[in-house]
Design a protein around this motif. Sequence first.
Motif, mmCIF file in Angstrom:
data_model
loop_
_atom_site.group_PDB
_atom_site.id
_atom_site.type_symbol
_atom_site.label_atom_id
_atom_site.label_comp_id
_atom_site.label_asym_id
_atom_site.label_seq_id
_atom_site.Cartn_x
_atom_site.Cartn_y
_atom_site.Cartn_z
ATOM 1 N N SER A 8 77.459 28.943 43.465
ATOM 2 C CA SER A 8 76.083 29.302 43.823
ATOM 3 C C SER A 8 76.044 30.586 44.645
ATOM 4 O O SER A 8 75.185 31.450 44.438
ATOM 5 C CB SER A 8 75.423 28.150 44.594
ATOM 6 N N LEU A 9 76.981 30.720 45.588
ATOM 7 C CA LEU A 9 77.044 31.939 46.400
ATOM 8 C C LEU A 9 77.390 33.155 45.541
ATOM 9 O O LEU A 9 76.810 34.244 45.704
ATOM 10 C CB LEU A 9 78.068 31.783 47.529
ATOM 11 N N ILE A 10 78.338 32.983 44.631
ATOM 12 C CA ILE A 10 78.721 34.090 43.747
ATOM 13 C C ILE A 10 77.571 34.451 42.820
ATOM 14 O O ILE A 10 77.327 35.632 42.544
ATOM 15 C CB ILE A 10 79.991 33.724 42.957
ATOM 16 N N LEU A 11 76.829 33.449 42.352
ATOM 17 C CA LEU A 11 75.637 33.717 41.535
ATOM 18 C C LEU A 11 74.636 34.552 42.327
ATOM 19 O O LEU A 11 74.114 35.560 41.826
ATOM 20 C CB LEU A 11 74.991 32.400 41.098
ATOM 21 N N GLY A 12 74.349 34.149 43.572
ATOM 22 C CA GLY A 12 73.410 34.900 44.399
ATOM 23 C C GLY A 12 73.863 36.324 44.627
ATOM 24 O O GLY A 12 73.057 37.270 44.553
ATOM 25 N N ALA A 13 75.169 36.511 44.900
ATOM 26 C CA ALA A 13 75.699 37.860 45.118
ATOM 27 C C ALA A 13 75.594 38.697 43.851
ATOM 28 O O ALA A 13 75.230 39.881 43.895
ATOM 29 C CB ALA A 13 77.152 37.782 45.586
ATOM 30 N N ALA A 14 75.893 38.095 42.698
ATOM 31 C CA ALA A 14 75.844 38.833 41.436
ATOM 32 C C ALA A 14 74.422 39.287 41.106
ATOM 33 O O ALA A 14 74.214 40.378 40.558
ATOM 34 C CB ALA A 14 76.389 37.967 40.307
ATOM 35 N N LEU A 15 73.433 38.463 41.431
ATOM 36 C CA LEU A 15 72.040 38.812 41.139
ATOM 37 C C LEU A 15 71.476 39.817 42.135
ATOM 38 O O LEU A 15 70.506 40.521 41.832
ATOM 39 C CB LEU A 15 71.167 37.551 41.153
ATOM 40 N N ALA A 16 72.076 39.911 43.322
ATOM 41 C CA ALA A 16 71.502 40.726 44.398
ATOM 42 C C ALA A 16 71.676 42.224 44.189
ATOM 43 O O ALA A 16 70.840 43.019 44.614
ATOM 44 C CB ALA A 16 72.132 40.323 45.736
ATOM 45 N N PHE A 17 72.773 42.612 43.510
ATOM 46 C CA PHE A 17 73.094 44.041 43.414
ATOM 47 C C PHE A 17 72.516 44.653 42.143
ATOM 48 O O PHE A 17 72.454 44.009 41.100
ATOM 49 C CB PHE A 17 74.616 44.236 43.455
ATOM 50 N N ILE B 38 69.791 30.880 32.923
ATOM 51 C CA ILE B 38 69.594 32.258 32.449
ATOM 52 C C ILE B 38 68.165 32.715 32.711
ATOM 53 O O ILE B 38 67.926 33.817 33.220
ATOM 54 C CB ILE B 38 69.920 32.353 30.940
ATOM 55 N N ILE B 39 67.196 31.869 32.374
ATOM 56 C CA ILE B 39 65.790 32.228 32.597
ATOM 57 C C ILE B 39 65.515 32.396 34.088
ATOM 58 O O ILE B 39 64.827 33.344 34.506
ATOM 59 C CB ILE B 39 64.863 31.153 31.990
ATOM 60 N N PHE B 40 66.038 31.486 34.910
ATOM 61 C CA PHE B 40 65.879 31.596 36.358
ATOM 62 C C PHE B 40 66.476 32.903 36.878
ATOM 63 O O PHE B 40 65.844 33.621 37.666
ATOM 64 C CB PHE B 40 66.548 30.399 37.045
ATOM 65 N N SER B 41 67.685 33.229 36.425
ATOM 66 C CA SER B 41 68.368 34.439 36.897
ATOM 67 C C SER B 41 67.615 35.699 36.493
ATOM 68 O O SER B 41 67.481 36.641 37.280
ATOM 69 C CB SER B 41 69.800 34.481 36.351
ATOM 70 N N LEU B 42 67.109 35.719 35.262
ATOM 71 C CA LEU B 42 66.333 36.881 34.812
ATOM 72 C C LEU B 42 65.055 37.045 35.634
ATOM 73 O O LEU B 42 64.655 38.175 35.973
ATOM 74 C CB LEU B 42 65.985 36.737 33.333
ATOM 75 N N ALA B 43 64.405 35.937 35.969
ATOM 76 C CA ALA B 43 63.200 36.004 36.799
ATOM 77 C C ALA B 43 63.516 36.562 38.183
ATOM 78 O O ALA B 43 62.750 37.366 38.733
ATOM 79 C CB ALA B 43 62.574 34.612 36.910
ATOM 80 N N VAL B 44 64.648 36.151 38.748
ATOM 81 C CA VAL B 44 65.053 36.658 40.066
ATOM 82 C C VAL B 44 65.285 38.160 40.008
ATOM 83 O O VAL B 44 64.827 38.915 40.874
ATOM 84 C CB VAL B 44 66.333 35.938 40.552
ATOM 85 N N VAL B 45 65.998 38.613 38.968
ATOM 86 C CA VAL B 45 66.394 40.023 38.876
ATOM 87 C C VAL B 45 65.219 40.928 38.518
ATOM 88 O O VAL B 45 65.002 41.966 39.152
ATOM 89 C CB VAL B 45 67.529 40.186 37.833
ATOM 90 N N VAL B 46 64.452 40.542 37.500
ATOM 91 C CA VAL B 46 63.413 41.429 36.960
ATOM 92 C C VAL B 46 62.095 41.321 37.721
ATOM 93 O O VAL B 46 61.324 42.286 37.779
ATOM 94 C CB VAL B 46 63.191 41.124 35.461
ATOM 95 N N ILE B 47 61.820 40.172 38.351
ATOM 96 C CA ILE B 47 60.532 39.971 39.027
ATOM 97 C C ILE B 47 60.689 39.881 40.543
ATOM 98 O O ILE B 47 60.036 40.625 41.287
ATOM 99 C CB ILE B 47 59.830 38.696 38.500
ATOM 100 N N PHE B 48 61.549 38.985 41.018
ATOM 101 C CA PHE B 48 61.650 38.743 42.458
ATOM 102 C C PHE B 48 62.166 39.965 43.223
ATOM 103 O O PHE B 48 61.574 40.360 44.240
ATOM 104 C CB PHE B 48 62.556 37.536 42.718
ATOM 105 N N LYS B 49 63.254 40.566 42.767
ATOM 106 C CA LYS B 49 63.814 41.720 43.474
ATOM 107 C C LYS B 49 62.810 42.871 43.598
ATOM 108 O O LYS B 49 62.604 43.408 44.688
ATOM 109 C CB LYS B 49 65.107 42.187 42.784
ATOM 110 N N PRO B 50 62.146 43.293 42.497
ATOM 111 C CA PRO B 50 61.139 44.347 42.638
ATOM 112 C C PRO B 50 59.991 43.964 43.568
ATOM 113 O O PRO B 50 59.486 44.814 44.314
ATOM 114 C CB PRO B 50 60.646 44.553 41.198
#
Length: 565
Positions: free
Chosen positions: A116-125, A294-306
């Motif tokens: 879970s931590l590695i997932l969060g780090a991978a999505l953060a950058f 996958i859908i959750f991760s894409l939402a975090v990257v494309v929507i949440f981060k911006p």
Amino acid sequence: MGTDTIFTQLSLVIAIAAGMALIMRLIRQPLIIGYILTGILVGPSILHLTKTPQTITTFSDIGIALLLFIIGLGLNPKVIKEVGRIATVVGVIQVGLTVLLGWAGGRLFNLDQTESLILGAALAFSSTIIILKLLSDKKEQSRLYGKISIGILVLQDLLAMVVLLLLTAKHGSSQFSVHDIEQLAMKGIGIALGVFIISVFLLPRLQKIIAGSQESLFLFAIGWGFGIAALFQKAGFSIEVGALIAGISLASLPYTQEMSARLRSLRDFFLVVFFISLGTRLNFASLHHFMGLIIFSLAVVVIFKPLVVLTIMGLLGYTKHTSFKTALAIGQVSEFSLVIIILADQQDLVTSGLVSTITLVALVSIAVSSYLIIYNDQIYKLLEKYLAVFEKHHKRFEREIRRHYDIMLFGYSKGGHEFIKVFKNLKKPFVVIDYDPDALEMLEHQKVHCIFGDANDLELLEETGLNKIRMLVSTISDHKTNVFLASLLSKINPKCVTIVHADTVEQAEALYELGASYVMLPHYIGSEKIGAFIRRNKFNQSEFRKYREKHLSYLQHQYMLDNES
């Protein structure tokens, strides 16, 4: 496999990549999309052309090292100085919140604590290479939002290096002792210090030898980048960390741009191989088990981060235009994230399913982000009225805007000092608008009224009273910016004298059609001036010597003024 088999495979892969690139050009789509499709097409899921994945992986490793070396060449510490505060605040909060949300999502989808931590780090950058390439293609890396985006990326890369440091410890275990980390850190600091001492004190003395020819410069760049990367790998780090530091150590040298230009072809080739390598790691058969993640991760990257970036920059007082374009720029997964997840897989910290998940999220988010960045102006126009909620009523400007100016000068570095002399002689109130802190520092030293801002920021132009000025001069070389200024003035202040810059005759004609009073073509003006001198003096060497001494004296005087400032 024999070398002929490997050669045949690589030839087929490159041929397909070339064909895909032509298709992308024909249908006017980003080439990055073509690279992604090529990687998926030749991978095991479809054509399975890469029957010797170790060879492709080796090429990919070389490509990653080369890409990060080139990234390092562009990460001049001066960028951090210019936008350090906003980049640090936005970057730290965005990375922290994304890691937290990624960890929570990982736990929700039954991943263990480490995964879970590695997932969060991978999505953060976010991807430095993708953003820099797209900003460079649009010639907007020097715009305010471009500089802030690059500043955030620099901070993210530094944080990613910390994660890589933990993952590349020699013992290859998920449990690191404090002593191991301290020892590794001391080695890294020692090597980095030695590298920077050489780059600061020795390399400038060897400048004529290194940059004496294109071949020697090219070989030096390759040797330095790969050599330092190998040295860091020997010490227990990854080649990626070493390659990035190798690039940063050369970023302040005068021949950095030339090195980047010489390496561009290799960069493009290995970029293709890099994406091909990603395609070989995709396993569509098992991805349906991770569709929710996958859908959750894409939402975090494309929507949440911006959204995080947009909100924070709005709270800090930046205009919705600058905040929005900065936010769109970071909506993808980084090449560092892929390195992190692959290293974690090599150390059995994550499952192969999570590797495929992050790889797919990276490919999709990079593709989506490419479109968003390329068409950010059009998207902004569609959403502009809805973005007011992210903008404070009192917007942030670096200097107090005065009540009225007769003249505005956009851009100082490229000949602006000549115009300032003229404006002072006219004894009319004028202001210089620029987003280069060094230029503004010089202007403040000379007690010239100046404003920190972007020429494309409509709100700033309204605040400065663009509709009331009598003359506008733009030395900015970006054609889109000059088109924007000329067309805006033709609507709100048609009586204003408008003087703008162009690089080509076609650009000049377009600006004249928009109502520009005069378009400066530097090469034409210079040729016209020296041509008139030749007509007057023909082959008279003494007159040329006088003209030369006069010009040299002027340049030295201006250089002294700039240094004093």
